[in-house]
Design a protein around this motif. Sequence first.
Motif, mmCIF file in Angstrom:
data_model
loop_
_atom_site.group_PDB
_atom_site.id
_atom_site.type_symbol
_atom_site.label_atom_id
_atom_site.label_comp_id
_atom_site.label_asym_id
_atom_site.label_seq_id
_atom_site.Cartn_x
_atom_site.Cartn_y
_atom_site.Cartn_z
ATOM 1 N N GLU A 257 0.874 -1.169 0.000
ATOM 2 C CA GLU A 257 0.000 0.000 0.000
ATOM 3 C C GLU A 257 0.911 1.218 0.000
ATOM 4 O O GLU A 257 1.796 1.349 0.844
ATOM 5 C CB GLU A 257 -0.918 -0.021 1.231
ATOM 6 N N VAL B 230 1.287 5.116 0.413
ATOM 7 C CA VAL B 230 0.638 6.314 0.965
ATOM 8 C C VAL B 230 1.457 7.537 0.566
ATOM 9 O O VAL B 230 2.678 7.561 0.723
ATOM 10 C CB VAL B 230 0.482 6.219 2.502
ATOM 11 N N ARG C 210 1.788 11.697 1.035
ATOM 12 C CA ARG C 210 1.368 12.736 1.994
ATOM 13 C C ARG C 210 1.872 14.122 1.589
ATOM 14 O O ARG C 210 3.062 14.289 1.312
ATOM 15 C CB ARG C 210 1.936 12.424 3.387
ATOM 16 N N ALA D 256 -0.914 14.585 8.913
ATOM 17 C CA ALA D 256 -2.204 14.131 9.445
ATOM 18 C C ALA D 256 -2.085 12.661 9.831
ATOM 19 O O ALA D 256 -1.091 12.000 9.507
ATOM 20 C CB ALA D 256 -3.322 14.312 8.416
ATOM 21 N N GLY D 257 -3.098 12.174 10.519
ATOM 22 C CA GLY D 257 -3.232 10.749 10.796
ATOM 23 C C GLY D 257 -2.019 10.129 11.458
ATOM 24 O O GLY D 257 -1.467 10.669 12.422
ATOM 25 N N SER D 258 -1.595 8.980 10.919
ATOM 26 C CA SER D 258 -0.519 8.227 11.575
ATOM 27 C C SER D 258 0.818 8.952 11.498
ATOM 28 O O SER D 258 1.692 8.725 12.331
ATOM 29 C CB SER D 258 -0.405 6.816 10.979
ATOM 30 N N LEU D 259 0.998 9.844 10.530
ATOM 31 C CA LEU D 259 2.258 10.615 10.455
ATOM 32 C C LEU D 259 2.318 11.613 11.620
ATOM 33 O O LEU D 259 3.362 11.767 12.264
ATOM 34 C CB LEU D 259 2.383 11.353 9.118
ATOM 35 N N TYR E 47 3.563 0.322 2.870
ATOM 36 C CA TYR E 47 3.026 -0.586 3.887
ATOM 37 C C TYR E 47 2.844 -1.960 3.251
ATOM 38 O O TYR E 47 2.456 -2.060 2.081
ATOM 39 C CB TYR E 47 1.676 -0.085 4.410
ATOM 40 N N ASP F 265 -3.586 13.611 2.083
ATOM 41 C CA ASP F 265 -2.851 12.366 1.838
ATOM 42 C C ASP F 265 -3.788 11.353 1.188
ATOM 43 O O ASP F 265 -5.004 11.570 1.120
ATOM 44 C CB ASP F 265 -2.223 11.813 3.141
ATOM 45 N N PHE F 266 -3.223 10.266 0.704
ATOM 46 C CA PHE F 266 -4.056 9.224 0.092
ATOM 47 C C PHE F 266 -3.260 7.942 -0.059
ATOM 48 O O PHE F 266 -2.036 7.942 0.026
ATOM 49 C CB PHE F 266 -4.613 9.671 -1.271
ATOM 50 N N LYS F 267 -3.989 6.854 -0.291
ATOM 51 C CA LYS F 267 -3.398 5.531 -0.432
ATOM 52 C C LYS F 267 -3.653 4.973 -1.838
ATOM 53 O O LYS F 267 -4.769 5.092 -2.354
ATOM 54 C CB LYS F 267 -4.024 4.611 0.624
ATOM 55 N N ASP G 299 -12.728 7.240 0.927
ATOM 56 C CA ASP G 299 -12.345 6.161 1.846
ATOM 57 C C ASP G 299 -10.832 6.124 2.057
ATOM 58 O O ASP G 299 -10.353 5.775 3.135
ATOM 59 C CB ASP G 299 -12.763 4.792 1.285
ATOM 60 N N GLY G 300 -10.089 6.424 1.004
ATOM 61 C CA GLY G 300 -8.638 6.250 1.059
ATOM 62 C C GLY G 300 -7.853 7.529 0.834
ATOM 63 O O GLY G 300 -6.649 7.482 0.556
ATOM 64 N N CYS G 301 -8.553 8.670 0.936
ATOM 65 C CA CYS G 301 -7.895 9.973 0.783
ATOM 66 C C CYS G 301 -8.306 10.846 1.971
ATOM 67 O O CYS G 301 -9.425 10.725 2.458
ATOM 68 C CB CYS G 301 -8.384 10.723 -0.459
ATOM 69 N N ARG G 302 -7.433 11.755 2.384
ATOM 70 C CA ARG G 302 -7.884 12.821 3.284
ATOM 71 C C ARG G 302 -8.103 14.064 2.432
ATOM 72 O O ARG G 302 -7.183 14.505 1.736
ATOM 73 C CB ARG G 302 -6.865 13.100 4.396
ATOM 74 N N ARG H 219 -14.222 7.500 10.954
ATOM 75 C CA ARG H 219 -13.222 6.959 11.895
ATOM 76 C C ARG H 219 -13.302 7.647 13.250
ATOM 77 O O ARG H 219 -13.163 7.017 14.293
ATOM 78 C CB ARG H 219 -11.806 7.171 11.348
HETATM 79 P P1 TMP Z 1 -2.820 7.088 7.952
HETATM 80 O O1 TMP Z 1 -2.493 8.523 8.295
HETATM 81 O O2 TMP Z 1 -3.812 6.474 8.872
HETATM 82 O O3 TMP Z 1 -1.566 6.277 7.790
HETATM 83 O O4 TMP Z 1 -3.524 7.117 6.520
HETATM 84 C C1 TMP Z 1 -2.931 7.721 5.406
HETATM 85 C C2 TMP Z 1 -3.880 7.711 4.232
HETATM 86 O O5 TMP Z 1 -4.094 6.384 3.786
HETATM 87 C C3 TMP Z 1 -5.270 8.273 4.538
HETATM 88 O O6 TMP Z 1 -5.658 9.096 3.458
HETATM 89 C C4 TMP Z 1 -6.167 7.082 4.630
HETATM 90 C C5 TMP Z 1 -5.478 6.042 3.804
HETATM 91 N N1 TMP Z 1 -5.605 4.711 4.378
HETATM 92 C C6 TMP Z 1 -6.273 3.714 3.685
HETATM 93 O O7 TMP Z 1 -6.778 3.951 2.592
HETATM 94 N N2 TMP Z 1 -6.358 2.480 4.241
HETATM 95 C C7 TMP Z 1 -5.813 2.172 5.436
HETATM 96 O O8 TMP Z 1 -5.908 1.027 5.872
HETATM 97 C C8 TMP Z 1 -5.122 3.220 6.155
HETATM 98 C C9 TMP Z 1 -4.516 2.939 7.492
HETATM 99 C C10 TMP Z 1 -5.045 4.457 5.586
#
Ligand code: TMP
Length: 234
Positions: free
Chosen positions: A88, A90, A92, A96-99, A119, A173-175, A195-198, A214
């Motif tokens: 995966e 990501v 950025r 934000a988020g996990s960072l 990841y 950010d996005f995945k 779902d997968g972007c902020r 979330r």
């Molecule tokens: P994170 O900050 O939680 O690591 O997420 C970074 C970006 O990745 C955020 O835009 C959401 C996306 N993401 C997914 O699409 N699937 C996931 O399982 C996770 C953890 C994050």
Amino acid sequence: MSEKLYEGKAKVLYATDDPQQVIQYFKDDATAFNAQKRGTIVDKGVMNCAISSKIFQELEKVGVPTHFISQKSEREMLVKRLKIVPIEVVVRNVIAGSLAKRMGRPEGESLPNTIVELYYKDDALGDPMINDDHVFTFKLATPDDLTAIRRMAVQVNNYLKSFFDRLGIRLVDFKLEFGRDVTGQLVLGDEITPDGCRLWDKATNEKMDKDRFRRDLGGVEEAYQKVYQLVTGA
Ligand code: TMP
């Protein structure tokens, strides 16, 4: 109905008569924190299918190869059958988020340069963060593949940053996920959706993505609706 090949958290893959193509069906199911939190976002599947179809078409126009073939119905996308690379990616632009958590920084600060993180795509392990050495040692991708994946991820980011900016949205950010089609070409797969972007409103910083689900912020459907309307012009 055709044979179900795979059911994920937000989508189902169905076989078609053509072994090179599959149907990606978008569900309303929403999960977070590796599916510890589960719920439904009303009409998410319809909105995400349309949002993703539009974005994949735009990316194809600027030369990013994707698995997208056509949108078949409200919730169904015809895509190339891929062998998914179990990484995966990501990207950025803003903390934000996990960072934010990992580096002990507040959310919202723009980064001086884009960060790309990798990841290992494995739900049972909770998708742990890895680096290039892990990718090569465990043969998740070849060095050439990873170079191509990083290049495409940056290309997608450059395009999407200005695409969303024009709509009044900050791409935080996005995945992304990539895979090989039956001809061996490496292409962008999966989906690009809230779902997968902020996605933050440029003017107000309001969150317009799955963080509303979330973090129990409310207004989840309304946020997806807004992104859906802006992206598709509906
Ligand atoms: P994170 O900050 O939680 O690591 O997420 C970074 C970006 O990745 C955020 O835009 C959401 C996306 N993401 C997914 O699409 N699937 C996931 O399982 C996770 C953890 C994050």
